[in-house]
Write a protein that holds these residues in place. Structure first.
Motif, short mmCIF file in Angstrom:
data_model
loop_
_atom_site.label_atom_id
_atom_site.label_comp_id
_atom_site.label_asym_id
_atom_site.label_seq_id
_atom_site.Cartn_x
_atom_site.Cartn_y
_atom_site.Cartn_z
N SER A 255 1.34 6.32 -7.18
CA SER A 255 0.08 6.93 -7.77
C SER A 255 0.28 8.65 -7.84
O SER A 255 -0.13 9.25 -8.67
N SER A 256 1.35 9.15 -7.23
CA SER A 256 1.53 10.61 -7.04
C SER A 256 2.49 10.92 -8.37
O SER A 256 2.80 12.01 -8.56
N LYS B 162 0.86 4.14 -2.86
CA LYS B 162 0.47 5.38 -2.67
C LYS B 162 1.67 6.33 -3.30
O LYS B 162 1.49 7.35 -3.85
N ASP C 247 1.01 -1.32 -0.01
CA ASP C 247 -0.09 0.12 0.07
C ASP C 247 0.90 1.24 0.10
O ASP C 247 0.61 2.40 -0.56
N LYS C 248 1.94 1.19 0.64
CA LYS C 248 2.98 2.52 0.91
C LYS C 248 3.47 2.65 -0.51
O LYS C 248 3.51 3.76 -0.93
#
Length: 237
Positions: free
Chosen positions: A166-167, A163, A159-160
């Motif tokens: 995604s940016s 994230k 997840d980290k």
């Protein structure tokens, strides 16, 4: 393109973890327990209806029996008062007929009692099965929670990474990816398969028209008209 592909790969790892959890023995036991509970609920409903019908029949037959017994008593009184042989013969015939009816009713009552006993025993078996199934489900739920915990650290790390990625992904591409994922499509981005005769979607294997191939070469990716996946070429610039 590399970043969205890495993002997709990481999401694939999360999907595989979910599959392992959903296909675990504990989850199978829980699903089986839920099925048993639903089946038991339906069976108990049917048994309750059957029991109601049996009790109703039992009560109706008892009423009929009472009426027949009253008829017997009435006929017995008539016998004492009668002296005519023909009337006596007719009276005995009526008494015999009523007695036959009583015997039939008694047999039917006995059959109903057996059926009621069968329904009650079956009801208790179903109830016992539900209790046993519930105990197994509680144990399986506890085991499942422990199994899920074994993946928590891995999931948090994935997840980290997702994230962060995604940016860094081009917003237009990331928005397109998310839109298609909402339709439960995975993978979203697939390679173009090229052979000697045709170019095919790496997802559904359908043939891609020449016009779309040209668009793919110009833009670096194109949507498959059949499965809606996004087709790309590895060396696209």
């Amino acid at each position: 393109m590399n970043k969205i592909l890495e993002y997709q790969r990481l999401e694939g790892e999360l999907i595989n973890i979910d599959k392992k959890i959903n296909q675990s023995n504990s989850m199978k036991i829980i699903n089986q327990a839920n099925d048993n509970a639903n089946n038991a609920k339906n069976e108990m409903k049917n048994l309750d209806q059957k029991a109601g019908e049996l009790v109703k029949s039992f009560n109706e037959l008892q009423e009929i029996m009472k009426k027949n017994l009253l008829n017997i008593q009435s006929l017995e009184k008539q016998k004492v008062e009668m002296s005519n042989n023909e009337q006596v013969k007719k009276l005995y015939a009526n008494i015999k007929a009523v007695n036959n009816n009583l015997n039939i009713i008694e047999q039917r009552l006995a059959d109903i009692n057996k059926n009621i006993d069968f329904v009650l025993k079956k009801f208790h078996r179903v109830k016992e099965s539900v209790v046993n199934s519930k105990d197994k489900k509680i144990k399986a739920q506890s085991d499942l929670e422990e199994y899920k915990k074994s993946f928590e650290k891995q999931q948090q790390e994935i997840d980290k990474q997702m994230k962060v990625l995604s940016s860094q992904i081009e917003p237009k591409i990331f928005e397109l990816y998310q839109k298609i994922r909402k339709e439960n499509v995975y993978p979203v981005f697939v390679n173009l398969i090229q052979d000697s005769n045709n170019s095919r979607c790496g997802g559904c294997k359908s043939i891609i028209p020449i016009a779309r191939i040209n668009k793919l070469k110009n833009t670096g990716y194109v949507e498959c008209e059949e499965c809606r996946r996004i087709i790309f070429i590895n060396d696209a610039k």
